[in-house]
Design a protein around this motif. Structure first.
Motif, PDB file in Angstrom:
ATOM      1  N   ASP A 127      47.840  45.144  37.653  1.00 16.78           N
ATOM      2  CA  ASP A 127      48.646  45.109  36.428  1.00 16.78           C
ATOM      3  C   ASP A 127      49.687  43.997  36.468  1.00 16.78           C
ATOM      4  O   ASP A 127      49.898  43.288  35.490  1.00 16.78           O
ATOM      5  CB  ASP A 127      49.369  46.447  36.222  1.00 16.78           C
ATOM      6  CG  ASP A 127      48.529  47.418  35.410  1.00 16.78           C
ATOM      7  OD1 ASP A 127      47.378  47.069  35.067  1.00 16.78           O
ATOM      8  OD2 ASP A 127      49.026  48.527  35.122  1.00 16.78           O
ATOM      9  N   GLU A 128      50.355  43.874  37.617  1.00 22.84           N
ATOM     10  CA  GLU A 128      51.376  42.817  37.716  1.00 22.84           C
ATOM     11  C   GLU A 128      50.751  41.440  37.539  1.00 22.84           C
ATOM     12  O   GLU A 128      51.291  40.594  36.833  1.00 22.84           O
ATOM     13  CB  GLU A 128      52.080  42.883  39.081  1.00 22.84           C
ATOM     14  CG  GLU A 128      53.197  43.888  39.086  1.00 22.84           C
ATOM     15  CD  GLU A 128      54.043  43.813  40.343  1.00 22.84           C
ATOM     16  OE1 GLU A 128      55.169  44.314  40.289  1.00 22.84           O
ATOM     17  OE2 GLU A 128      53.587  43.283  41.375  1.00 22.84           O
ATOM     18  N   GLU A 129      49.629  41.223  38.192  1.00 25.51           N
ATOM     19  CA  GLU A 129      49.054  39.873  38.139  1.00 25.51           C
ATOM     20  C   GLU A 129      48.434  39.574  36.775  1.00 25.51           C
ATOM     21  O   GLU A 129      48.565  38.467  36.271  1.00 25.51           O
ATOM     22  CB  GLU A 129      48.047  39.698  39.274  1.00 25.51           C
ATOM     23  CG  GLU A 129      48.768  39.823  40.608  1.00 25.51           C
ATOM     24  CD  GLU A 129      48.027  39.210  41.783  1.00 25.51           C
ATOM     25  OE1 GLU A 129      47.031  38.503  41.575  1.00 25.51           O
ATOM     26  OE2 GLU A 129      48.479  39.454  42.916  1.00 25.51           O
ATOM     27  N   ASP A 130      47.761  40.574  36.192  1.00 27.32           N
ATOM     28  CA  ASP A 130      47.107  40.325  34.891  1.00 27.32           C
ATOM     29  C   ASP A 130      48.105  40.227  33.758  1.00 27.32           C
ATOM     30  O   ASP A 130      47.849  39.559  32.763  1.00 27.32           O
ATOM     31  CB  ASP A 130      46.143  41.475  34.547  1.00 27.32           C
ATOM     32  CG  ASP A 130      44.856  41.366  35.336  1.00 27.32           C
ATOM     33  OD1 ASP A 130      44.726  40.396  36.103  1.00 27.32           O
ATOM     34  OD2 ASP A 130      43.998  42.252  35.182  1.00 27.32           O
ATOM     35  N   GLN A 131      49.224  40.925  33.876  1.00 27.51           N
ATOM     36  CA  GLN A 131      50.146  40.975  32.742  1.00 27.51           C
ATOM     37  C   GLN A 131      51.474  40.307  33.066  1.00 27.51           C
ATOM     38  O   GLN A 131      51.812  39.258  32.518  1.00 27.51           O
ATOM     39  CB  GLN A 131      50.353  42.430  32.320  1.00 27.51           C
ATOM     40  CG  GLN A 131      49.032  43.092  31.942  1.00 27.51           C
ATOM     41  CD  GLN A 131      49.203  44.553  31.631  1.00 27.51           C
ATOM     42  OE1 GLN A 131      50.073  44.928  30.857  1.00 27.51           O
ATOM     43  NE2 GLN A 131      48.388  45.392  32.229  1.00 27.51           N
ATOM     44  N   LEU A 132      52.215  40.927  34.010  1.00 24.58           N
ATOM     45  CA  LEU A 132      53.581  40.459  34.261  1.00 24.58           C
ATOM     46  C   LEU A 132      53.639  38.994  34.726  1.00 24.58           C
ATOM     47  O   LEU A 132      54.372  38.184  34.158  1.00 24.58           O
ATOM     48  CB  LEU A 132      54.227  41.376  35.305  1.00 24.58           C
ATOM     49  CG  LEU A 132      55.656  41.033  35.697  1.00 24.58           C
ATOM     50  CD1 LEU A 132      56.583  41.177  34.499  1.00 24.58           C
ATOM     51  CD2 LEU A 132      56.131  41.914  36.842  1.00 24.58           C
ATOM     52  N   LEU A 133      52.886  38.658  35.744  1.00 27.61           N
ATOM     53  CA  LEU A 133      53.015  37.307  36.305  1.00 27.61           C
ATOM     54  C   LEU A 133      52.476  36.248  35.338  1.00 27.61           C
ATOM     55  O   LEU A 133      53.050  35.169  35.214  1.00 27.61           O
ATOM     56  CB  LEU A 133      52.318  37.215  37.671  1.00 27.61           C
ATOM     57  CG  LEU A 133      52.872  38.151  38.757  1.00 27.61           C
ATOM     58  CD1 LEU A 133      52.235  37.867  40.109  1.00 27.61           C
ATOM     59  CD2 LEU A 133      54.391  38.071  38.891  1.00 27.61           C
ATOM     60  N   ARG A 134      51.432  36.607  34.630  1.00 25.44           N
ATOM     61  CA  ARG A 134      50.877  35.668  33.644  1.00 25.44           C
ATOM     62  C   ARG A 134      51.907  35.375  32.547  1.00 25.44           C
ATOM     63  O   ARG A 134      52.151  34.223  32.195  1.00 25.44           O
ATOM     64  CB  ARG A 134      49.610  36.282  33.043  1.00 25.44           C
ATOM     65  CG  ARG A 134      48.523  35.299  32.716  1.00 25.44           C
ATOM     66  CD  ARG A 134      47.190  36.005  32.451  1.00 25.44           C
ATOM     67  NE  ARG A 134      47.314  37.284  31.757  1.00 25.44           N
ATOM     68  CZ  ARG A 134      47.518  37.434  30.453  1.00 25.44           C
ATOM     69  NH1 ARG A 134      47.625  36.380  29.683  1.00 25.44           N
ATOM     70  NH2 ARG A 134      47.601  38.637  29.922  1.00 25.44           N
TER      71      ARG A 134
END
Ligand SMILES: [Fe+2]
Ligand SMILES: [Fe+2]
Length: 162
Positions: A127-134
């Motif tokens: 979730d962090e990589e797909d949403q937050l970090l992007r």
């Protein structure tokens, strides 16, 4: 884009290290026998240490910076951190005092809570990589990325030098 988003890159690198331990944990849980308990205890301890440093970087440095930009998403990330901590506590308590000899009921509890611990962390990383970090890569300036990365490296050095 490591050159332009060093803070996001810093967190992704942590995730890759955490995933190495997650893979070891899952492999041991899937062929669980009493002889594997010391390895599982050690891997869970390693994951607790890695997660503690990583959560501190996120909760004290990265999340506060992006919260005003992405508040709903950050609320969800907070809940996921709490869920990880909850199952981590339960698993650590379970592993603290194995029955002698470990019985099949206890072993199956270790397996199910261990797998839940693995899955919650893995799900949160995705979730962090797909949403937050992007999204953070789009919204933060290069200077902000630089200063967040420096602050997170300082947390890493402070904690690992204790
Ligand atoms: Fe997180
Ligand atoms: Fe993270």
């Amino acid at each position: 884009m490591p050159e332009t988003a060093p803070a996001c890159e810093h967190l992704r690198k942590d995730h890759r290290v955490i995933e190495e331990s997650l893979d070891i944990l899952l492999a041991a849980l899937l062929r669980l026998t009493p002889e594997l308990i010391p390895e599982i205890q050690a891997t869970v301890r390693a994951l607790q240490d890695l997660a503690a440093i990583h959560f501190e970087k996120e909760e004290t440095i990265f999340y506060p910076k992006v919260r005003p930009l992405l508040s709903d998403l950050l609320d969800r990330m907070d809940v996921q951190h709490e869920e990880v901590r909850e199952v981590e506590r339960y698993l650590a308590e379970l592993l603290a005092e194995p029955p002698q000899p470990p019985d099949s009921r206890w072993l199956s509890e270790v397996r199910s809570f261990g797998i839940e611990f693995h899955d919650r962390i893995q799900h949160h990383i995705v979730d962090e990589e797909d949403q937050l970090l992007r999204l953070a890569e789009d919204r933060l300036t290069a200077e902000e990325q630089e200063s967040l990365a420096a602050a997170m490296s300082a947390v890493q050095s402070r904690i690992t030098s204790i």
